[in-house]
Write an enzyme that holds these catalytic residues in place. Structure first.
Site, short mmCIF file in Angstrom:
data_model
loop_
_atom_site.label_atom_id
_atom_site.label_comp_id
_atom_site.label_asym_id
_atom_site.label_seq_id
_atom_site.Cartn_x
_atom_site.Cartn_y
_atom_site.Cartn_z
CB SER A 4 -0.92 0.01 1.22
OG SER A 4 -0.20 0.31 2.40
CB THR A 5 0.14 4.62 -1.36
OG1 THR A 5 -0.07 4.13 -2.69
CG2 THR A 5 0.82 5.97 -1.42
N GLY A 6 0.28 3.96 1.72
CA GLY A 6 0.44 4.44 3.08
C GLY A 6 1.57 3.74 3.81
CD GLU A 27 3.38 -1.97 -8.04
OE1 GLU A 27 2.36 -1.26 -7.88
OE2 GLU A 27 3.36 -3.21 -8.00
CB CYS A 50 -1.00 -2.73 -8.15
SG CYS A 50 0.26 -3.74 -8.91
#
Length: 540
Positions: free
Chosen positions: A267-269, A294, A328
């Site tokens: 995850s981005t977070g 990624e 994704c």
């Protein structure tokens, strides 16, 4: 020893088996699924080559039958994490000193073992543990992972051949492609077995040692794939497998002075949290850690009025709903022209009605269940949001009674900035914005600016001027850009994968660009007849 300038065999892409009814591979995978489902595996940490059963366990269950336990995963505590770092540090000098050909041979042999006797075992573990259909497991856990191991070895050879182009008379200039000065921490996701194994093995290929934390929900396939590396001769301590909850493992790893790199997919977070943690400790490390990640995506399909509506509908059906949208790269937001929308809508509705969803052991199913209850609850919330604020074109329900099943769903929204068009859902929920045909130029701006992500995207058109215009206008909107094809299914050696903006560092898994991040080059100059007088000619 041998005196040779070796060349790695030119890698082919592994052929995808079809598993058609009546085929030998279908009978073989069905038998493997039966065996895998009949046992409960104790999955250890593997530290310095030794299996470690900690007794602190969590269960891995089948997404399609969440009462069915497949494995017990033994979680690492502080002592095991310290041991893993120590094992990686101790193994590093010998592994880095091993000739590159010998390192490559480990991964090339692993590829052959996976292509042969281990294929069914790893595919079955991926299907049952991660809810993949036989086709999705085959293209991931078998073919893509085989490709990673073969192509990374080939790319390593090409990278090592990168040398200074000029050495004046009497001087020899060389480049030593060293590994990093410490260990690499690899953090991997549940959705791709191939990615989970590539993240630790790509740095290891270049002579690094690794501490690897996979997602607990993918622990069974990761362990079975790790056993392939062990069978191929991977030395103890090169890759150390530890299980645990994110913060319980990530925090201690960031405290290690010998941390030299982070290889991450998730995850981005979480990625931003880890990057921030490294930044806060930047003065404590032996070298500045390499950060390769990624993360998320909100991937688009943009159709022009000149597009083939049947091709667009098929791209949505496959791109949005294969593996329950848990990619994704999955198509999530669609921009479709008013002139094509009626036909595309009818095709989506009729063909989704034929799309079978169920237990992946029934090989006639196109979709399985989402990964776990947490994902199921999140997707159910988005379904409710869609019913309250959008038009449901097809689907729209979920059933978690036996497995975590979310129906493939298409919503149409009137607001291109609707939450369904902007937030990463990571499930089988696709959203459509229908635009006036003459507003294509404005819609390209929407595609580029609506999402913080920039991972994958696709444009459908037959007008070459439009294709060229979209390719330029959307140059930074996707790291993997597709013309008249769905935005999923990147192949190693063909479409190196990765995106920028909030989607990651775009270091392109499956290419030489990724391996370059796991080296720390040393320039070497040797002078054969060095000067013996400090005076230069200009001094007279």
């Amino acid at each position: 020893m041998s005196a040779a300038i070796s060349k790695v065999p030119v890698p082919p892409n592994e052929p995808v088996l079809g598993y058609a009814p009546g085929s030998a591979e279908r009978a073989s995978i069905e038998a493997a699924l039966s065996r895998c489902a009949s046992e409960v595996v104790d999955i250890p940490c593997v530290i310095g080559g030794e299996p470690v059963l900690t007794g602190n366990t969590v269960d891995v269950t089948m997404p399609c039958d969440h009462s069915h336990v497949l494995a017990r995963v033994h979680l690492a505590g502080p002592a095991e994490l310290d041991r893993a770092v120590k094992a990686a540090d101790e193994a590093r000098p010998m592994w880095a000193a091993l000739p590159w050909e010998e390192r490559a041979a480990v991964f090339l042999r692993a590829a052959e073992l996976l292509a042969g006797p281990h294929r069914d075992v790893v595919n079955a573990a991926t299907m049952l543990g991660q809810g993949k259909t036989v086709h999705q497991a085959e293209i991931d856990a078998a073919c893509e992972l085989i490709d990673f191991w073969r192509f990374n070895s080939h790319y390593m050879q090409a990278l090592l051949q990168e040398q200074p182009t000029h050495s004046p008379t009497g001087i020899w200039n060389r480049l030593d492609h060293r590994p990093l000065d410490g260990f690499v921490f690899a953090v991997t996701p549940f959705n791709f077995t191939s990615i989970a194994l590539n993240l630790p093995s790509a740095p290891a290929c270049m002579g690094n040692t690794v501490v690897w934390k996979p997602a607990t929900t993918s622990a069974l396939s990761c362990y079975r794939s790790f056993q392939v590396l062990e069978a191929a001769g991977l030395p103890a301590g090169v890759i150390n497998l530890v299980h645990g909850h994110g913060a319980d493992v990530g925090g201690p790893m960031l405290e290690q002075p010998s941390l030299a790199g982070l290889h991450f997919t998730g995850s981005t977070g979480t990625f931003q949290h880890l990057w921030k943690g490294i930044g806060e400790r930047i003065g404590s490390y032996r070298q500045y850690p390499r950060i390769v990640g990624e993360t998320g995506g909100k991937d688009f399909i943009l159709a022009h009025a000149s597009a083939n509506p049947a091709a667009v509908a098929t791209a949505i059906l496959r791109g949005a709903f294969e593996y329950q949208g848990q990619k994704c790269s999955a198509a999530s937001r669609m921009y479709l022209p008013q002139s094509l929308w009626p036909e595309i809508r009818n095709r989506l509705a009729s063909e989704l009605a034929e799309m079978k969803m169920g237990d992946v052991r029934d090989l006639s199913n196109f979709m399985g269940a989402v990964i776990d209850e947490r994902a199921f609850r999140k997707h159910d919330g988005y379904l409710q949001l869609g019913h309250d604020t959008a038009e449901c074109v097809s689907g729209g329900s979920a059933d978690g009674s036996a497995g975590w099943f979310v129906q493939p769903t298409v919503f149409r929204v009137d607001d291109p900035h609707h939450r369904l068009m902007t937030e990463e859902i990571f499930g089988p929920i696709a959203s459509v914005f229908v635009y006036d045909d003459n507003r294509f130029d404005e819609v390209m701006t929407l595609v580029d600016e609506t999402s913080p992500y920039a991972l994958t995207g696709a444009v459908f058109a037959t007008d070459r001027h439009v294709i060229n215009q979209a390719r330029e206008r959307l140059r930074f909107a996707a790291g993997n850009f597709y013309v008249n094809d769905k935005p999923t299914g990147a192949v190693v050696g063909q479409q190196p994968f990765g995106g920028a903006r909030a989607s990651g560092t775009n270091d392109k898994a499956g290419s030489i660009l990724n391996l370059l991040r796991w080296t720390s080059p040393r320039a070497m100059k040797e002078t054969f007849d060095p000067p013996t007088d400090w005076r230069y000619p200009f001094l007279g």
